[in-house]
Design a protein around this motif. Structure first.
Motif, PDB file in Angstrom:
ATOM      1  N   ALA A  18       0.573  -1.380  -0.062  1.00 23.99           N
ATOM      2  CA  ALA A  18      -0.147  -0.168  -0.176  1.00 23.99           C
ATOM      3  C   ALA A  18       0.834   1.413  -0.255  1.00 23.99           C
ATOM      4  O   ALA A  18       0.337   2.037  -0.770  1.00 23.99           O
ATOM      5  N   VAL A  19       2.134   1.505   1.134  1.00 24.14           N
ATOM      6  CA  VAL A  19       2.775   2.401   1.032  1.00 24.14           C
ATOM      7  C   VAL A  19       4.251   1.614   0.557  1.00 24.14           C
ATOM      8  O   VAL A  19       4.739   0.852   1.390  1.00 24.14           O
ATOM      9  N   ASP A  20       4.719   1.531  -0.350  1.00 22.57           N
ATOM     10  CA  ASP A  20       6.384   1.389  -0.776  1.00 22.57           C
ATOM     11  C   ASP A  20       8.133   2.564  -0.774  1.00 22.57           C
ATOM     12  O   ASP A  20       7.646   2.992  -1.783  1.00 22.57           O
ATOM     13  N   ASP A  21       8.413   2.551   0.217  1.00 25.76           N
ATOM     14  CA  ASP A  21       9.178   2.813   0.347  1.00 25.76           C
ATOM     15  C   ASP A  21       9.318   4.512   0.191  1.00 25.76           C
ATOM     16  O   ASP A  21       9.877   4.716  -0.786  1.00 25.76           O
ATOM     17  N   VAL A  22       7.933   5.922   0.437  1.00 23.77           N
ATOM     18  CA  VAL A  22       8.141   6.071   0.736  1.00 23.77           C
ATOM     19  C   VAL A  22       9.041   7.443   0.793  1.00 23.77           C
ATOM     20  O   VAL A  22       8.643   6.633   2.657  1.00 23.77           O
ATOM     21  N   SER A  23       9.933   7.992   0.583  1.00 23.49           N
ATOM     22  CA  SER A  23      10.657   9.669   1.345  1.00 23.49           C
ATOM     23  C   SER A  23       9.517  11.151   1.106  1.00 23.49           C
ATOM     24  O   SER A  23       9.316  10.817   0.232  1.00 23.49           O
ATOM     25  N   LEU A  24       9.913  11.695   1.933  1.00 26.06           N
ATOM     26  CA  LEU A  24       9.539  12.972   1.891  1.00 26.06           C
ATOM     27  C   LEU A  24       9.528  14.161   2.803  1.00 26.06           C
ATOM     28  O   LEU A  24      10.606  13.094   4.220  1.00 26.06           O
ATOM     29  N   GLY A  41      -2.549   5.488  -2.295  1.00 29.14           N
ATOM     30  CA  GLY A  41      -1.327   4.541  -1.001  1.00 29.14           C
ATOM     31  C   GLY A  41      -2.404   6.137   0.317  1.00 29.14           C
ATOM     32  O   GLY A  41      -1.302   6.393   1.095  1.00 29.14           O
ATOM     33  N   LYS A  42      -2.017   7.221  -0.379  1.00 26.93           N
ATOM     34  CA  LYS A  42      -2.439   7.998   0.304  1.00 26.93           C
ATOM     35  C   LYS A  42      -3.048   8.444   2.231  1.00 26.93           C
ATOM     36  O   LYS A  42      -2.199   9.046   2.945  1.00 26.93           O
ATOM     37  N   SER A  43      -4.249   7.760   2.389  1.00 23.62           N
ATOM     38  CA  SER A  43      -4.785   7.511   3.250  1.00 23.62           C
ATOM     39  C   SER A  43      -3.795   6.727   4.238  1.00 23.62           C
ATOM     40  O   SER A  43      -3.759   7.005   5.490  1.00 23.62           O
ATOM     41  N   THR A  84      -7.031  15.061  10.752  1.00 25.00           N
ATOM     42  CA  THR A  84      -8.498  14.668  10.550  1.00 25.00           C
ATOM     43  C   THR A  84      -8.879  12.967   9.798  1.00 25.00           C
ATOM     44  O   THR A  84      -7.771  12.572   8.761  1.00 25.00           O
ATOM     45  N   PHE A  85     -10.202  13.023   9.037  1.00 26.51           N
ATOM     46  CA  PHE A  85     -10.272  11.479   8.564  1.00 26.51           C
ATOM     47  C   PHE A  85     -11.292  11.962   6.956  1.00 26.51           C
ATOM     48  O   PHE A  85     -11.107  12.500   7.269  1.00 26.51           O
ATOM     49  N   GLN A  86     -10.862  10.979   6.457  1.00 27.51           N
ATOM     50  CA  GLN A  86     -11.494  10.727   4.651  1.00 27.51           C
ATOM     51  C   GLN A  86     -13.324  11.240   5.132  1.00 27.51           C
ATOM     52  O   GLN A  86     -13.624  11.969   4.642  1.00 27.51           O
ATOM     53  N   ARG A  87     -13.553  10.900   5.776  1.00 27.25           N
ATOM     54  CA  ARG A  87     -15.395  10.380   6.344  1.00 27.25           C
ATOM     55  C   ARG A  87     -15.119  11.262   7.344  1.00 27.25           C
ATOM     56  O   ARG A  87     -14.341  11.208   8.659  1.00 27.25           O
ATOM     57  N   GLU A  88     -16.422  11.939   7.475  1.00 27.88           N
ATOM     58  CA  GLU A  88     -16.118  12.608   8.479  1.00 27.88           C
ATOM     59  C   GLU A  88     -16.443  12.190   9.928  1.00 27.88           C
ATOM     60  O   GLU A  88     -17.884  11.490  10.039  1.00 27.88           O
ATOM     61  N   THR A  89     -15.999  12.012  11.021  1.00 21.84           N
ATOM     62  CA  THR A  89     -15.209  11.691  11.933  1.00 21.84           C
ATOM     63  C   THR A  89     -15.917  12.434  13.259  1.00 21.84           C
ATOM     64  O   THR A  89     -14.858  13.440  13.688  1.00 21.84           O
ATOM     65  N   ILE A 196      -4.015  15.834   2.172  1.00 21.60           N
ATOM     66  CA  ILE A 196      -4.381  14.889   0.796  1.00 21.60           C
ATOM     67  C   ILE A 196      -5.441  15.425   0.312  1.00 21.60           C
ATOM     68  O   ILE A 196      -6.736  15.682   0.397  1.00 21.60           O
ATOM     69  N   GLU A 197      -5.691  15.442  -1.395  1.00 19.90           N
ATOM     70  CA  GLU A 197      -6.761  15.278  -2.377  1.00 19.90           C
ATOM     71  C   GLU A 197      -6.478  15.066  -3.747  1.00 19.90           C
ATOM     72  O   GLU A 197      -4.815  14.727  -3.397  1.00 19.90           O
ATOM     73  N   HIS A 198      -7.452  13.870  -4.306  1.00 20.55           N
ATOM     74  CA  HIS A 198      -7.079  14.145  -5.696  1.00 20.55           C
ATOM     75  C   HIS A 198      -7.409  14.839  -6.126  1.00 20.55           C
ATOM     76  O   HIS A 198      -7.155  14.736  -7.987  1.00 20.55           O
ATOM     77  N   VAL A 199      -7.981  15.976  -6.177  1.00 20.17           N
ATOM     78  CA  VAL A 199      -8.484  16.584  -7.209  1.00 20.17           C
ATOM     79  C   VAL A 199      -7.333  18.180  -7.049  1.00 20.17           C
ATOM     80  O   VAL A 199      -6.880  19.120  -6.052  1.00 20.17           O
ATOM     81  N   LEU A 200      -6.735  17.972  -8.397  1.00 16.69           N
ATOM     82  CA  LEU A 200      -5.565  18.680  -8.250  1.00 16.69           C
ATOM     83  C   LEU A 200      -5.689  20.225  -8.330  1.00 16.69           C
ATOM     84  O   LEU A 200      -4.431  20.896  -7.794  1.00 16.69           O
TER      85      LEU A 200
END
Length: 245
Positions: A18-24, A41-43, A84-89, A196-200
Motif C-alpha cells: 500500500a505504501v512502498d519506500d516513500v520518503s518526503l 496509498g495516500k490515506s 483528520t480523516f477522509q470520512r467525517e469522524t 491529501i486530495e485527489h483533486v489537483l
C-alpha cells in the motif's frame, strides 16, 4: 531541519504494497500537498505517519527531530501531530462542544477544565461553528459542518502540524471555496499543514510543494506546476491515450 521527515517508509497488507519506500520532508510553516489517484496509498501514508491505526512495516519517521515510527497514536498526537480523516469522524451522540472539548483535553492531559473549555470554544468559533451550534448533536450536522467540527477538534489539541485527509470530498463548490480559506487561515495560525486530495485544482490553490503517489510509490515531487506537468502524473490521472492527446 524539516518538521516532518519520512524516510523509506513501507506498509504492506499481504502481497499488496500500500505504501512502498516513500520518503518526503515537510518544512515548518508550509502547506504540503499529497495527490494521487484513488487507491494510490495516500490515506495509508497518513495512517503510518500518525500511528492511527497502525505504524509502518519499515522506514523511519521523525517529527521535530524525534523518531516516532514506534510510538502510539496518542503519543504522537501529544507531540503536536494531529490529523483528520477522509470520512467525517465525530462522536455523533455527543454535542458539538463536547467533541471539541475532547480534543482540548486529549492534546494536553491535565489541562484545567476552564482552560480546556476556552480552547474548545475558540477552535469551534475559528472554523465557523458559532455558539448556537454548540449544543447540537454532532450526528445532526451537515457534511460540511461535520468536517468543520473534525477540524476544530483537531485544532483544539493545539497541534504544530495538521494532516488533512481529503477535506474537500463531498462538498459543494461554495463549500470548497470556504474550505480553502479555512485551510489558509489554519496555516496562518502557525500550524504546518499536510493535505491529501485527489483533486489537483484544490491542491494547486493551496500547496507550496506537491507530492504525487501512484500504486504506493512516489511518482513525482516538487513545485506544484512542474509536478502536474510531468507526463507520468498526467498518465496516472488521465491514462496513456489522454496523455498523448
Amino acid at each position: 531541519m524539516p518538521l516532518l521527515e519520512v524516510e523509506g517508509v513501507s506498509k504492506a497488507f499481504g502481497s499488496l504494497k500500500a505504501v512502498d519506500d516513500v520518503s518526503l520532508a515537510v518544512e515548518a510553516g508550509e502547506i504540503f500537498g499529497i495527490a494521487g489517484p484513488n487507491g494510490s496509498g495516500k490515506s495509508t501514508l497518513f495512517n503510518v505517519i500518525t500511528g492511527i491505526p497502525f505504524g509502518p512495516d519499515r522506514g523511519r519517521i521523525r517529527f521535530d527531530g524525534t523518531d516516532i515510527q514506534a510510538r502510539s497514536g496518542n503519543g504522537i498526537a501529544r507531540l503536536g501531530l494531529a490529523r483528520t480523516f477522509q470520512r467525517e469522524t465525530s462522536f455523533d451522540g455527543l454535542t458539538v462542544f463536547e467533541n471539541a472539548l475532547i480534543g482540548a483535553g486529549y492534546g494536553k492531559p491535565g489541562r484545567r477544565a476552564a482552560e480546556a473549555r476556552s480552547r474548545a470554544v475558540e477552535a469551534l468559533e475559528f472554523v465557523g461553528l458559532s455558539s448556537p451550534a454548540f449544543g447540537r448533536l454532532a450526528g445532526e450536522l451537515s457534511v460540511f459542518d461535520r468536517k468543520c467540527l473534525m477540524l476544530a477538534t483537531a485544532i483544539a489539541t493545539e497541534p504544530r502540524m495538521l494532516l488533512l485527509d481529503e477535506p474537500a470530498s463531498s462538498l459543494t463548490k461554495p463549500e470548497i471555496e470556504t474550505s480553502i480559506g479555512l485551510i489558509r487561515r489554519t496555516a496562518e495560525r502557525g500550524i504546518t499543514v499536510v493535505l491529501i486530495e485527489h483533486v489537483l485544482t484544490f491542491l494547486m490553490s493551496l500547496s507550496q510543494h506537491l507530492l504525487v503517489l501512484n500504486q504506493g510509490r512516489v511518482l513525482a515531487a516538487g513545485e506544484p506546476k512542474s509536478v502536474i506537468a510531468d507526463p507520468r502524473v498526467v498518465e496516472a490521472y488521465l491514462g496513456t491515450r489522454r496523455s498523448a492527446a
